[in-house]
Design a protein around this motif. Structure first.
Motif, PDB file in Angstrom:
ATOM      1  N   LYS A  65       0.827  -1.214   0.000  1.00 59.42           N
ATOM      2  CA  LYS A  65       0.000   0.000   0.000  1.00 59.42           C
ATOM      3  C   LYS A  65       0.860   1.263   0.000  1.00 59.42           C
ATOM      4  O   LYS A  65       0.504   2.272  -0.627  1.00 59.42           O
ATOM      5  N   PHE A  66       2.031   1.209   0.665  1.00 58.76           N
ATOM      6  CA  PHE A  66       2.920   2.373   0.645  1.00 58.76           C
ATOM      7  C   PHE A  66       3.560   2.544  -0.731  1.00 58.76           C
ATOM      8  O   PHE A  66       3.763   3.672  -1.205  1.00 58.76           O
ATOM      9  N   ILE A  67       3.867   1.423  -1.364  1.00 64.20           N
ATOM     10  CA  ILE A  67       4.398   1.507  -2.734  1.00 64.20           C
ATOM     11  C   ILE A  67       3.348   2.093  -3.669  1.00 64.20           C
ATOM     12  O   ILE A  67       3.663   2.932  -4.531  1.00 64.20           O
ATOM     13  N   ALA A  68       2.099   1.680  -3.495  1.00 61.01           N
ATOM     14  CA  ALA A  68       1.024   2.208  -4.332  1.00 61.01           C
ATOM     15  C   ALA A  68       0.817   3.696  -4.088  1.00 61.01           C
ATOM     16  O   ALA A  68       0.624   4.479  -5.025  1.00 61.01           O
ATOM     17  N   ILE A  69       0.881   4.124  -2.823  1.00 68.08           N
ATOM     18  CA  ILE A  69       0.731   5.551  -2.520  1.00 68.08           C
ATOM     19  C   ILE A  69       1.858   6.360  -3.145  1.00 68.08           C
ATOM     20  O   ILE A  69       1.645   7.439  -3.710  1.00 68.08           O
ATOM     21  N   GLY A  70       3.102   5.831  -3.044  1.00 65.58           N
ATOM     22  CA  GLY A  70       4.218   6.521  -3.672  1.00 65.58           C
ATOM     23  C   GLY A  70       4.076   6.606  -5.183  1.00 65.58           C
ATOM     24  O   GLY A  70       4.371   7.646  -5.790  1.00 65.58           O
TER      25      GLY A  70
END
Length: 228
Positions: free
Chosen positions: A40-45
């Protein structure tokens, strides 16, 4: 509460998408294994970088159109393959609004191109049209703008379409008839004539005259007697 519900709905939809088995989640899973960062953090980035690229990057128009096309196309295919028809109506509504928007953008793009952050706002508009909520942009625009205009001018448009289709059929028939008649005429003109038997050539009179001049004259019987 309205904005909170919107963000909650978007968050639930994003988490559901990240938990599904598809190409994007496979790539994010491989990146998570190598880096140790959650998906999810990769997607947000990735979303943040995409937003910055839409504002400052080169080729923002292509990226914006891909965002407005790839995700809806993927879920449209899933809707076609599913037995439920509600999602079919949802994505058909989106494509109608997308087509109307693209038609209007075609005539106004020369002016909107110079508007600051145009493609960022366009991307937000398309995301609003495909947002997983009951009052997303495609539903509102279709019910408030497209549908009333369509119902108001439906009979006129149907008559116009029928007239144009009839004229097109007549033109196609006339053109086909003219082409066939031209081909038949050309075939008749090009048809070869049967061969004619050639007569035997006779020697020319000039040749006979020359032969007569060249051949020596034989002496007669009286001349031979007088010589003796």
């Amino acid at each position: 509460m309205g904005l909170l519900n919107i963000f909650t709905s978007i968050k639930d939809r994003a988490e559901k998408f990240l938990n599904e088995k598809n190409v994007v989640t496979d790539i994010l899973g491989k990146v998570e294994e190598k880096t140790g960062i959650k998906k999810k953090f990769i997607a947000i980035g990735a979303v943040s970088l995409t937003g910055l690229y839409l504002v400052y990057g080169y080729g923002a128009a292509l990226l914006c159109n891909l965002i407005g096309f790839v995700y809806p196309a993927y879920y449209s295919i899933k809707a076609i393959e599913s037995p439920c028809k509600e999602d079919d109506t949802k994505w058909l509504t989106y494509w109608v609004v997308y087509g109307v928007f693209s038609l209007g953008e075609f005539f106004s793009d020369i002016f909107l191109y110079w508007f600051p952050f145009y493609y960022a706002f366009k991307c937000l508009f398309l995301l609003w049209c495909m947002a997983p909520m009951s009052w997303n942009g495609s539903q509102i625009i279709y019910n408030k703008v497209v549908r009333p205009l369509f119902l108001r001018h439906e009979a006129t448009v149907d008559n116009m379409v029928s007239d144009l289709s009839g004229k097109a059929m007549n033109v196609a028939e006339n053109l086909t008839r003219e082409v066939l008649s031209t081909l038949v005429k050309n075939k008749t003109l090009v048809t070869p004539m049967p061969p004619v038997a050639q007569a035997k050539s006779l020697p020319s009179s000039s040749g006979q005259t020359s032969n007569a001049r060249v051949a020596p004259c034989e002496p007669s019987a009286e001349e031979r007697r007088s010589v003796r």
